[in-house]
Design an enzyme around this catalytic site. Sequence first.
Site, PDB file in Angstrom:
ATOM      1  N   ARG A  18       0.824  -1.153   0.005  1.00 30.00           N
ATOM      2  CA  ARG A  18       0.064   0.006  -0.044  1.00 30.00           C
ATOM      3  C   ARG A  18       0.756   1.336   0.029  1.00 30.00           C
ATOM      4  O   ARG A  18       0.401   2.365  -0.186  1.00 30.00           O
ATOM      5  CB  ARG A  18      -0.918  -0.126   1.321  1.00 30.00           C
ATOM      6  CG  ARG A  18      -2.080  -0.943   1.209  1.00 30.00           C
ATOM      7  CD  ARG A  18      -2.763  -1.326   2.382  1.00 30.00           C
ATOM      8  NE  ARG A  18      -2.004  -2.405   3.392  1.00 30.00           N
ATOM      9  CZ  ARG A  18      -2.436  -2.586   4.466  1.00 30.00           C
ATOM     10  NH1 ARG A  18      -3.503  -2.109   4.969  1.00 30.00           N
ATOM     11  NH2 ARG A  18      -1.619  -3.514   5.078  1.00 30.00           N
ATOM     12  N   GLY A  81       1.657 -14.011   5.714  1.00 30.67           N
ATOM     13  CA  GLY A  81       0.868 -13.753   6.841  1.00 30.67           C
ATOM     14  C   GLY A  81       1.795 -13.448   7.892  1.00 30.67           C
ATOM     15  O   GLY A  81       2.682 -14.009   8.169  1.00 30.67           O
ATOM     16  N   ASN A 227       0.802   2.226   6.945  1.00 33.87           N
ATOM     17  CA  ASN A 227       0.571   1.275   5.812  1.00 33.87           C
ATOM     18  C   ASN A 227       0.481   1.852   4.458  1.00 33.87           C
ATOM     19  O   ASN A 227       0.439   1.590   3.211  1.00 33.87           O
ATOM     20  CB  ASN A 227      -0.894   0.519   5.807  1.00 33.87           C
ATOM     21  CG  ASN A 227      -0.699  -0.307   7.054  1.00 33.87           C
ATOM     22  OD1 ASN A 227       0.318  -1.300   7.087  1.00 33.87           O
ATOM     23  ND2 ASN A 227      -1.794  -0.219   8.134  1.00 33.87           N
ATOM     24  N   ARG A 333      29.304  25.478   4.500  1.00 30.95           N
ATOM     25  CA  ARG A 333      29.604  23.971   4.146  1.00 30.95           C
ATOM     26  C   ARG A 333      30.432  23.452   4.888  1.00 30.95           C
ATOM     27  O   ARG A 333      31.275  24.232   5.858  1.00 30.95           O
ATOM     28  CB  ARG A 333      30.164  24.090   2.477  1.00 30.95           C
ATOM     29  CG  ARG A 333      28.837  24.549   1.605  1.00 30.95           C
ATOM     30  CD  ARG A 333      29.168  24.660  -0.032  1.00 30.95           C
ATOM     31  NE  ARG A 333      29.838  23.621  -0.475  1.00 30.95           N
ATOM     32  CZ  ARG A 333      30.743  23.602  -1.523  1.00 30.95           C
ATOM     33  NH1 ARG A 333      30.878  24.816  -2.019  1.00 30.95           N
ATOM     34  NH2 ARG A 333      31.309  22.454  -1.846  1.00 30.95           N
TER      35      ARG A 333
HETATM   36  C1  UD1 Z   1      -1.775  -6.082  11.353  1.00 34.40           C
HETATM   37  C2  UD1 Z   1      -2.861  -7.092  12.180  1.00 34.40           C
HETATM   38  C3  UD1 Z   1      -4.040  -6.309  12.539  1.00 34.40           C
HETATM   39  C4  UD1 Z   1      -3.819  -4.923  13.254  1.00 34.40           C
HETATM   40  C5  UD1 Z   1      -2.321  -3.956  12.265  1.00 34.40           C
HETATM   41  C6  UD1 Z   1      -1.931  -3.045  13.131  1.00 34.40           C
HETATM   42  C7  UD1 Z   1      -2.557  -9.148  11.193  1.00 34.40           C
HETATM   43  C8  UD1 Z   1      -3.167 -10.339  10.305  1.00 34.40           C
HETATM   44  N1  UD1 Z   1      -3.269  -8.051  11.218  1.00 34.40           N
HETATM   45  O1  UD1 Z   1      -2.464  -5.579  10.140  1.00 34.40           O
HETATM   46  O2  UD1 Z   1      -5.071  -6.800  13.378  1.00 34.40           O
HETATM   47  O3  UD1 Z   1      -4.657  -4.045  13.583  1.00 34.40           O
HETATM   48  O4  UD1 Z   1      -1.449  -4.960  11.929  1.00 34.40           O
HETATM   49  O5  UD1 Z   1      -0.671  -2.130  12.542  1.00 34.40           O
HETATM   50  O6  UD1 Z   1      -1.660  -9.781  11.921  1.00 34.40           O
HETATM   51  N2  UD1 Z   1       4.505  -9.044   8.062  1.00 34.40           N
HETATM   52  C9  UD1 Z   1       5.768 -10.043   7.881  1.00 34.40           C
HETATM   53  N3  UD1 Z   1       5.211 -11.027   6.981  1.00 34.40           N
HETATM   54  C10 UD1 Z   1       4.181 -11.233   6.438  1.00 34.40           C
HETATM   55  C11 UD1 Z   1       3.379 -10.190   6.558  1.00 34.40           C
HETATM   56  C12 UD1 Z   1       3.604  -9.006   7.453  1.00 34.40           C
HETATM   57  O7  UD1 Z   1       6.675  -9.899   8.421  1.00 34.40           O
HETATM   58  O8  UD1 Z   1       3.822 -12.364   5.469  1.00 34.40           O
HETATM   59  C13 UD1 Z   1       5.013  -7.949   8.766  1.00 34.40           C
HETATM   60  C14 UD1 Z   1       5.008  -6.566   7.826  1.00 34.40           C
HETATM   61  O9  UD1 Z   1       6.215  -6.290   7.423  1.00 34.40           O
HETATM   62  C15 UD1 Z   1       4.445  -5.412   9.125  1.00 34.40           C
HETATM   63  C16 UD1 Z   1       3.824  -6.320   9.847  1.00 34.40           C
HETATM   64  O10 UD1 Z   1       4.039  -7.570   9.747  1.00 34.40           O
HETATM   65  O11 UD1 Z   1       5.754  -5.022   9.756  1.00 34.40           O
HETATM   66  C17 UD1 Z   1       2.249  -6.154   9.764  1.00 34.40           C
HETATM   67  O12 UD1 Z   1       1.857  -6.419   8.418  1.00 34.40           O
HETATM   68  P1  UD1 Z   1       0.745  -5.414   7.781  1.00 34.40           P
HETATM   69  O13 UD1 Z   1       0.762  -6.129   6.431  1.00 34.40           O
HETATM   70  O14 UD1 Z   1       1.114  -4.125   7.803  1.00 34.40           O
HETATM   71  O15 UD1 Z   1      -0.341  -5.721   8.634  1.00 34.40           O
HETATM   72  P2  UD1 Z   1      -1.874  -5.098   8.689  1.00 34.40           P
HETATM   73  O16 UD1 Z   1      -2.601  -4.996   7.551  1.00 34.40           O
HETATM   74  O17 UD1 Z   1      -1.318  -3.481   9.328  1.00 34.40           O
HETATM   75 MG    MG Z   2       0.494  -2.659   9.172  1.00 38.71          MG
END
Ligand code: UD1
Ligand code: MG
Length: 468
Positions: A18, A81, A227, A333
């Site tokens: 995003r 996930g 995000n 500088r």
């Molecule tokens: C996640 C939570 C949501 C919460 C929100 C808070 C889940 C399913 N959802 O959603 O409930 O309200 O955070 O900000 O957990 N990441 C990985 N590997 C993956 C996917 C994600 O390392 O396969 C990491 C991302 O880099 C990030 C974090 O996990 O730092 C959260 O991922 P993101 O996709 O931002 O989750 P949200 O949609 O924000």
């Molecule tokens: Mg997030």
Amino acid sequence: MAKKGFSTILLAAGKGTRMKSPLPKVLHPVAGQPMLVRVIREIKNAGAKEVRVVLGFGQDLVKQVVEPLGVVFFQQKEQRGTGDAVRSAEPGSLDGTVLIINGDHPLVEADELKTLVSQFEQSDWDLCVVTATVKNPTGLGRIVRHNGEIKAIVEEKDASHETRKIREINSGIYLVRAEVLQEYLPKIKSQNQQGEFYLTDIISLGLQGGARVKALAASRSLAFGVNSQAELATATGAIYRRKARRLMDSGVVVIDPRAVYVEDEVKIGEGSVIYPGVTIKGATEIGRFCVIEPQAFLNQCKVGDSVQIKVGSYIEAAVVKDRAQVGPYAHLRPETEIGEEAKVGNFVELKKVNFGDRAKASHLTYLGDAEIGADTNIGCGTITCNYAVDRKKYKTVIGKDVFVGSDTQFIAPVTIGDGAVIASGSTITKDVPARALAVARGRQMTKENYKPKSSTASAKPSGLGKEK
Ligand code: UD1
Ligand code: MG
């Protein structure tokens, strides 16, 4: 004896689709520092004994940036996930309290994390999710309660119309006993809208298995996840305002705290005034009773007491000593040092210059690779010609109490003795001894009655430019 403190699993493998940016999300800078660097620093300050960072998208780049912070890396091969990400960090080898936290929460602060950890450790809870109640919960996991107790976290995409109305959200921060994590993590499945392993499912799985599960309310800033670019800007604004508030608490006068961009590391003494539009970066230190006028930009500088930095000046890796004045629109500088009570005026550029106490260069001047003695006056339009045809830089040394007339060029290397006088319009190619006068310009030739008496403004004088 086991090391004191808690362990952390930090999730940072996601691409951050995003954000619509080629840079991994967690490397986007927030007020001058990559998001992930901020999160790691706060976790360490809160007392983490070990930080396991889960990487995936852009991992080589992320590693390079955060390696110096002393963390351990784990790879999540495919981004399946948040639950799968935690599995990649090999939680089987952990014991004690485990903090799980998303890498996209740049507003977390050590003190608040510390409080949450100690609340958890003093309780008999097995698993805790940190929550916040927000105005706009769009996109976030909702906390579903029954009779006041948490029952589940439901992701927006899987939520019913009613559940989407809930404003208490999952912050993405969890505290869990290692053995509880080891028991329930393998039970997470990917039966949801996105076909991902949601870490959030551990709440309902824990409850089903009889674990003591709690939702722990915290501040909105702790729960603020980035995000999108808009959220990145919101986080950046919040960090700058936080710094402005801290400066004001310590006695700095901030004219408009919504419009100053001062980074965390910067130190400013009491009684100094910061006008709107000012940017101060890196490890800059500013003394007491200074005035930093609008649109000034300072990076990695050391500024003494009672210094005035006027409108629009750009100052980088330079030192400005007590009671000096710089600007408006001056450019200092790297490796430049401005002496006490010295004055550098408008459209003056200095590079690698030792500019003496009470020396002045008030207008339109370039000084590079130079030493300017105390009390010396550099006239308007002076240039040190430091860059030669051999592509090397040469030095200009000007002594104390020298008078340099306007429109002078120094062809370096050249040395001017103390108390010398350089006539305006000179091109100085040879050293000038102390107290001498140097004139190095074409003599004036005046031709009387050059223009016929009867001529009008439009008439052309004859022989213009042909005089010998
Ligand atoms: C996640 C939570 C949501 C919460 C929100 C808070 C889940 C399913 N959802 O959603 O409930 O309200 O955070 O900000 O957990 N990441 C990985 N590997 C993956 C996917 C994600 O390392 O396969 C990491 C991302 O880099 C990030 C974090 O996990 O730092 C959260 O991922 P993101 O996709 O931002 O989750 P949200 O949609 O924000
Ligand atoms: Mg997030």
